[in-house]
Design a protein around this motif. Structure first.
Motif, PDB file in Angstrom:
ATOM      1  N   SER A   1       0.829  -1.215   0.000  1.00 22.88           N
ATOM      2  CA  SER A   1       0.000   0.000   0.000  1.00 22.88           C
ATOM      3  C   SER A   1       0.857   1.257   0.000  1.00 22.88           C
ATOM      4  O   SER A   1       0.544   2.233  -0.691  1.00 22.88           O
ATOM      5  CB  SER A   1      -0.941   0.018   1.210  1.00 22.88           C
ATOM      6  OG  SER A   1      -1.860  -1.049   1.123  1.00 22.88           O
ATOM      7  N   VAL A   2       1.951   1.229   0.758  1.00 26.36           N
ATOM      8  CA  VAL A   2       2.855   2.384   0.810  1.00 26.36           C
ATOM      9  C   VAL A   2       3.420   2.671  -0.582  1.00 26.36           C
ATOM     10  O   VAL A   2       3.437   3.819  -1.037  1.00 26.36           O
ATOM     11  CB  VAL A   2       3.997   2.132   1.830  1.00 26.36           C
ATOM     12  CG1 VAL A   2       5.075   3.197   1.735  1.00 26.36           C
ATOM     13  CG2 VAL A   2       3.448   2.066   3.238  1.00 26.36           C
ATOM     14  N   LEU A   3       3.871   1.624  -1.273  1.00 21.83           N
ATOM     15  CA  LEU A   3       4.423   1.805  -2.617  1.00 21.83           C
ATOM     16  C   LEU A   3       3.355   2.248  -3.614  1.00 21.83           C
ATOM     17  O   LEU A   3       3.607   3.136  -4.438  1.00 21.83           O
ATOM     18  CB  LEU A   3       5.101   0.521  -3.094  1.00 21.83           C
ATOM     19  CG  LEU A   3       6.458   0.235  -2.462  1.00 21.83           C
ATOM     20  CD1 LEU A   3       6.899  -1.193  -2.747  1.00 21.83           C
ATOM     21  CD2 LEU A   3       7.505   1.220  -2.960  1.00 21.83           C
ATOM     22  N   ALA A   4       2.173   1.636  -3.556  1.00 22.13           N
ATOM     23  CA  ALA A   4       1.097   2.025  -4.471  1.00 22.13           C
ATOM     24  C   ALA A   4       0.699   3.481  -4.236  1.00 22.13           C
ATOM     25  O   ALA A   4       0.487   4.239  -5.195  1.00 22.13           O
ATOM     26  CB  ALA A   4      -0.108   1.094  -4.305  1.00 22.13           C
ATOM     27  N   ASN A   5       0.599   3.885  -2.978  1.00 24.33           N
ATOM     28  CA  ASN A   5       0.286   5.283  -2.667  1.00 24.33           C
ATOM     29  C   ASN A   5       1.364   6.216  -3.199  1.00 24.33           C
ATOM     30  O   ASN A   5       1.072   7.256  -3.788  1.00 24.33           O
ATOM     31  CB  ASN A   5       0.143   5.499  -1.156  1.00 24.33           C
ATOM     32  CG  ASN A   5      -1.154   4.958  -0.601  1.00 24.33           C
ATOM     33  OD1 ASN A   5      -2.102   4.693  -1.324  1.00 24.33           O
ATOM     34  ND2 ASN A   5      -1.184   4.778   0.703  1.00 24.33           N
ATOM     35  N   PHE A   6       2.619   5.849  -2.985  1.00 22.10           N
ATOM     36  CA  PHE A   6       3.744   6.664  -3.429  1.00 22.10           C
ATOM     37  C   PHE A   6       3.705   6.852  -4.948  1.00 22.10           C
ATOM     38  O   PHE A   6       3.833   7.973  -5.456  1.00 22.10           O
ATOM     39  CB  PHE A   6       5.057   6.007  -2.991  1.00 22.10           C
ATOM     40  CG  PHE A   6       6.290   6.615  -3.589  1.00 22.10           C
ATOM     41  CD1 PHE A   6       6.733   7.864  -3.176  1.00 22.10           C
ATOM     42  CD2 PHE A   6       7.001   5.938  -4.561  1.00 22.10           C
ATOM     43  CE1 PHE A   6       7.870   8.425  -3.732  1.00 22.10           C
ATOM     44  CE2 PHE A   6       8.143   6.493  -5.117  1.00 22.10           C
ATOM     45  CZ  PHE A   6       8.581   7.744  -4.706  1.00 22.10           C
ATOM     46  N   LEU A   7       3.512   5.759  -5.685  1.00 23.15           N
ATOM     47  CA  LEU A   7       3.546   5.830  -7.145  1.00 23.15           C
ATOM     48  C   LEU A   7       2.368   6.605  -7.716  1.00 23.15           C
ATOM     49  O   LEU A   7       2.502   7.315  -8.702  1.00 23.15           O
ATOM     50  CB  LEU A   7       3.585   4.426  -7.739  1.00 23.15           C
ATOM     51  CG  LEU A   7       4.881   3.703  -7.475  1.00 23.15           C
ATOM     52  CD1 LEU A   7       4.758   2.245  -7.843  1.00 23.15           C
ATOM     53  CD2 LEU A   7       6.017   4.361  -8.231  1.00 23.15           C
ATOM     54  N   SER A   8       1.199   6.450  -7.093  1.00 22.90           N
ATOM     55  CA  SER A   8       0.012   7.138  -7.600  1.00 22.90           C
ATOM     56  C   SER A   8      -0.131   8.524  -6.992  1.00 22.90           C
ATOM     57  O   SER A   8      -1.089   9.235  -7.275  1.00 22.90           O
ATOM     58  CB  SER A   8      -1.241   6.312  -7.310  1.00 22.90           C
ATOM     59  OG  SER A   8      -1.458   6.237  -5.915  1.00 22.90           O
ATOM     60  N   GLU A   9       0.820   8.873  -6.117  1.00 22.58           N
ATOM     61  CA  GLU A   9       0.823  10.172  -5.435  1.00 22.58           C
ATOM     62  C   GLU A   9      -0.431  10.366  -4.594  1.00 22.58           C
ATOM     63  O   GLU A   9      -0.942  11.460  -4.455  1.00 22.58           O
ATOM     64  CB  GLU A   9       1.042  11.300  -6.438  1.00 22.58           C
ATOM     65  CG  GLU A   9       2.381  11.166  -7.134  1.00 22.58           C
ATOM     66  CD  GLU A   9       2.595  12.123  -8.285  1.00 22.58           C
ATOM     67  OE1 GLU A   9       1.676  12.876  -8.635  1.00 22.58           O
ATOM     68  OE2 GLU A   9       3.714  12.100  -8.833  1.00 22.58           O
ATOM     69  N   SER A  10      -0.905   9.259  -4.022  1.00 21.16           N
ATOM     70  CA  SER A  10      -2.067   9.287  -3.142  1.00 21.16           C
ATOM     71  C   SER A  10      -1.595   9.470  -1.703  1.00 21.16           C
ATOM     72  O   SER A  10      -0.560   8.950  -1.305  1.00 21.16           O
ATOM     73  CB  SER A  10      -2.842   7.975  -3.254  1.00 21.16           C
ATOM     74  OG  SER A  10      -3.823   7.885  -2.258  1.00 21.16           O
ATOM     75  N   THR A  11      -2.369  10.189  -0.922  1.00 19.47           N
ATOM     76  CA  THR A  11      -2.017  10.374   0.490  1.00 19.47           C
ATOM     77  C   THR A  11      -2.943   9.572   1.391  1.00 19.47           C
ATOM     78  O   THR A  11      -2.919   9.706   2.601  1.00 19.47           O
ATOM     79  CB  THR A  11      -2.112  11.868   0.885  1.00 19.47           C
ATOM     80  OG1 THR A  11      -3.423  12.330   0.572  1.00 19.47           O
ATOM     81  CG2 THR A  11      -1.065  12.682   0.155  1.00 19.47           C
TER      82      THR A  11
END
Length: 186
Positions: free
Chosen positions: A17-27
């Motif tokens: 989830s941390v990586l997916a958030n980082f890549l999609s620029e989601s907070t």
């Protein structure tokens, strides 16, 4: 615009989830650990990533799949029409090294994806830079592209590795589309 479905799979608490958030620029949900229940789908568009003139970019669906094996009955539905698989694990946990073989078997081999459609991420949690050199993986995992991620130390290196991976997926999609168009013409 091309559309690519990428699955993020791996053991619980590995950092998917941390990586997916980082890549999609989601907070979303950055503050504390909350296990993903089933799947979370993040979408984002990357303009100008398409290697040829057939479209302006690509829309990526990042399917952040829960790492708990109680969701195994859902896996066939998650795998349907996926273009790539990112297997995330914590290299500091010996149990994760054993588990990733199962994730590879289920999500890559059973779908008959190419190894180039799979990316293996040794995700280092904050404060645990770990040993990035001496990670020995069993066959066939040792043939996969492996990157070490530490969002604390080298976030842009991680982003650039993902851009390379996403470009390789787009190239495969373009080749597949071109073959399909040629088969219609001939």
């Amino acid at each position: 615009m091309l559309k690519a479905k990428i699955l993020f799979v791996g053991p619980s608490e590995s950092g998917k989830s941390v990586l997916a958030n980082f890549l999609s620029e989601s907070t979303e949900g950055i503050s504390s650990y909350v296990p993903t229940q089933g799947v979370r789908i993040l979408e984002y568009e990357k303009p100008n990533m398409n290697g040829n003139s057939k479209g302006a970019g690509c829309r990526f669906e990042l399917w952040d799949c829960g790492g708990d094996q109680k969701f195994e009955t859902c896996w066939p539905a998650l795998m349907k029409d996926s273009h790539g698989v990112v297997i995330v694990f914590n290299p500091e946990l010996p149990s994760h090294l054993k588990e990733i073989e199962m994730w590879y078997s289920c999500f890559v081999q059973q779908q008959q994806l190419l190894d180039s459609q799979c990316l293996l991420i040794a995700h280092h949690k904050p404060g645990n830079a770990g040993d990035t050199e001496n990670l020995s993986l069993a066959s066939p995992l040792n043939k996969l592209k492996l990157i070490h991620s530490s969002l604390e130390e080298d976030p842009e290196d991680v982003r650039m590795e993902f851009v390379k991976y996403f470009k390789s997926i787009i190239n495969l999609l373009n080749e597949s589309r071109d073959r399909e168009e040629m088969s219609i013409i001939t």
